[in-house]
Design an enzyme around this catalytic site. Structure first.
Site, short mmCIF file in Angstrom:
data_model
loop_
_atom_site.label_atom_id
_atom_site.label_comp_id
_atom_site.label_asym_id
_atom_site.label_seq_id
_atom_site.Cartn_x
_atom_site.Cartn_y
_atom_site.Cartn_z
N ASP A 337 22.62 -30.59 48.50
CA ASP A 337 22.28 -29.90 49.73
C ASP A 337 20.76 -29.70 49.79
OD1 ASP A 337 23.30 -28.34 52.07
OD2 ASP A 337 22.21 -26.72 51.05
N GLU A 368 20.57 -34.58 51.11
CA GLU A 368 19.87 -34.46 52.38
C GLU A 368 18.37 -34.51 52.09
OE1 GLU A 368 22.25 -31.46 55.16
OE2 GLU A 368 21.67 -30.55 53.28
#
Ligand code: CA
Length: 654
Positions: A337, A368
């Protein structure tokens, strides 16, 4: 030796070489027990005193025993006993700068209800039967990742999952569920087996803080709020009050996913904690966190705190945690994340350490490649964001927002359109998408397609279907099978499945999953988030279309290629008509069935008669069917092909 005489947080520079030289430590941290006894080891170099408290219960009651810990070299505090304390709960009271804080063990591997007390655990007694023999299925030739949330996967009362297991790890152990238990229409794992995806990605399953593990059984959160990084979340277990149960049940779920043919990816959130006031903070105030120049916590995660991944013992903490999940829980890949807030050096260490232990290609790493906003990393830190993909190990992947937004439109602005819902796409732009943006591009720049995670929807932002309805239906009928939106959905999926890179989809994208237009459903009711298994059946024509695309993709070397030469396979792109683009693909390799592909994407409102390159062409996929390629008797096309409005036509040269 007492450390506090000359060490206070007020004057400490955690990044100074002498701090690292004096305090960096590589001994195992946490609590360890066995027949020979139990040892507690806490790294707290700034502490003046540390007390260990032992409890019979994981949440209630007073300490049954208190013991002052002994300070030693490298900021370590230890206490040893000849007793095997397996199953005993504990926490620490750590005094720094004359302030005493109660904290669980940041290195805890088991804990009580809601994770506020840690637990001494003999992990071997948490192994399910057959765990020693458990392993993932062989590495598939192509990766198709399917993102699920433990609770929303099986919470639906029509899921066919036993009521006591709905929303739990245990649901992932039910192999043969059907809609309403009627024995006909597969749901859950049985449904997934038929879809053809290769990897199941679990949204956070580490212990997070936003759901009370002893509270409302319908409470829901995505779980991006870590409390105990090395403990499974308790609300998905059948008994969160007994620390060993959640561990065994998550292992059983991984074992079952492996047995059913899936590799397992874990979503990890090392960029921030639930609160700044975390176990890490309470143990070594500020050490694990970035601060702005004015002393306030850095907030690149928009969660009020950013971990200082570039600081040596924080880097060690994150690396240890990843290796622990891979080793103890047999996890096959990690999705980071807000990876753009972590530093590239650490990400490269993680990939190379996973490769060294398990072999190159065995453990996937991706994330990400962005943060929510700017972070206050130490000067000179190279962040693992979009601008630095060339400085990452070439197999560390990144979610490609460039293709996502080009195909369906902005993930942030409802009315910004993509190619399939009324926007425009230049042929050169399509070429970039098809190449997985492997090349020196401004929007996204991967070294090879191995770095590209190609996707149209994930848990974030609108589902693909909701974005299409938002932009195509003024009446916002999310539950109606609107013909135009369905056509756009099939076209979007076909483009996505023609892009090089690793493929990724949000569970239910293939049956037009809707969250009724809610963009950020992280804390929406489970009724909004849940996978609707009746919809999976009612919208099965779209499911079939995805199933055909997944099966075909695995047979197309021109698209699966992840090598540096892969982008060269994408040949001439052109636009035979407005809103229609075509591309030639060198598809040599594999079984040699179609040495060349010709892709036609017609997003316009009129049929297009597209000129074909020389040769005889077999239709593989059109706007209605993605399994034409399975039929050897189809009529071959030559010279031109008619492509209906809002459809794709994929052709293979025979
Ligand atoms: Ca929890």
């Amino acid at each position: 030796m007492m450390l506090h005489d000359d060490v206070t947080t007020a004057v400490l520079d955690f990044d100074a070489p002498d701090f690292r030289e004096r305090f960096d430590c590589d001994l195992p941290l946490g609590s360890f027990c066995g027949r020979e006894g139990t040892i507690f080891r806490l790294w707290a170099p700034t502490a003046q005193a540390v007390w260990l408290n032992l409890y019979r219960d994981g949440a209630a009651g007073e300490a049954a025993f208190r013991q002052e810990m002994t300070p030693g070299e490298r900021g370590l505090w230890t206490w040893e006993t000849a007793e095997n304390l397996d199953g005993v709960y504990y926490d620490y009271h750590v005094t720094v700068d004359d302030t005493e804080r109660a904290t669980a063990d940041p290195y805890a591997r088991a804990s009580g209800l809601n994770g506020a007390r840690s637990m001494v655990i003999d992990l071997r007694r948490t192994d399910p039967e057959g765990w020693q023999e458990d392993g993932p299925p062989p590495c598939p030739p192509e990766t198709v990742i399917y993102e699920i949330h433990v609770k929303d996967f099986s919470w639906d009362s029509h899921s066919g999952v036993s009521p006591a297991y709905r929303g739990k790890y245990k649901a992932l152990c039910q192999d043969n569920t059907t809609l309403d238990g009627a024995g006909e229409r597969p749901t859950g794992l049985a449904y997934l087996r038929g879809l053809g995806v290769t990897h199941v990605q679990l949204m956070p399953v580490f212990d997070y803080g936003s759901v009370d593990e002893g509270g409302d059984p319908d409470a829901f959160n995505w779980g991006y709020d870590p409390v105990n990084y090395n403990v499974p979340e308790g609300s998905y277990s059948t008994d969160p009050a007994h620390g060993e149960v959640r561990i065994r049940e998550l292992k059983e779920a991984v074992q079952s996913l492996h047995r059913n043919g899936f590799r397992v990816i874990m979503d990890v959130v090392y960029n921030h904690t639930y609160r700044l006031d975390s176990w890490l903070f309470r143990t070594v105030p500020w050490y694990y966190y970035r601060r702005k120049e004015d002393g306030t916590p850095s907030d690149g995660s928009r969660c009020g705190n950013d971990l200082a991944s570039e600081r040596s013992m924080c880097a060690r903490y994150i690396l240890d945690s990843v290796l622990y999940w891979a080793e103890e829980y047999h996890i096959d890949g990690f999705r980071f994340d807000l990876m753009g807030l972590l530093d590239a050096r650490l990400m490269n260490r993680i990939q190379s350490e996973l490769d060294r232990r398990w072999g190159v290609g065995e453990k996937l790493v991706f994330g990400e490649p962005w943060g929510a906003t700017e972070t206050a990393a130490a000067p000179g830190t190279v962040l693992a964001d979009k601008s630095n993909l060339h400085r990452l190990n070439g197999r560390i992947g990144a979610f490609c927002d460039a293709t996502r937004d080009a195909v369906k439109g902005s993930a942030l602005q409802a009315d910004v359109l993509g190619f399939v819902n009324g926007g425009h796409m230049e042929p050169e732009h399509l070429a970039c998408c098809l190449k997985g943006w492997a090349g020196p591009y401004a929007a996204f720049s991967a070294q090879t397609p191995a770095q590209t995670i190609t996707y149209l929807s994930s848990h974030d932002d609108w589902t693909l279907w909701d974005k299409l309805v938002l932009t195509m239906d003024p009446e916002r009928r999310y539950d109606e099978p609107l013909k135009s939106a369905l056509r756009a959905n099939r076209l979007a999926a076909t483009i996505n499945f023609c892009c090089q890179g690793h493929l990724f989809l949000l569970s239910g994208e293939e049956f037009a999953r809707t969250k009724a237009g809610i963009r950020d459903s992280f804390s929406s009711p489970v009724a909004v988030n849940r996978l609707d298994w009746r919809r999976a059946w009612n919208w099965r024509e779209l499911v079939e279309y995805y199933r055909g695309l997944i099966a075909l993709r695995k047979r197309l070397p021109g698209l699966c290629d992840k090598s540096a030469a892969a982008p060269d396979r994408i040949g001439a792109v052109s636009a035979p008509a407005e809103d229609c683009v075509t591309a030639r693909v060198d598809n040599r390799g594999g079984d040699g069935r179609w040495p060349e592909l010709f892709l036609i994407f017609n997003a316009g409102e009129r049929e297009v008669l597209a000129p074909l390159p020389p040769g005889d062409w077999q239709a593989l996929v059109d706007g209605e069917s993605s399994t034409l390629w399975q039929d050897d008797e189809t009529q071959l096309r030559r010279n031109t092909a008619a492509v209906s409005a809002m459809t794709a036509l994929l052709l293979g040269r025979v």
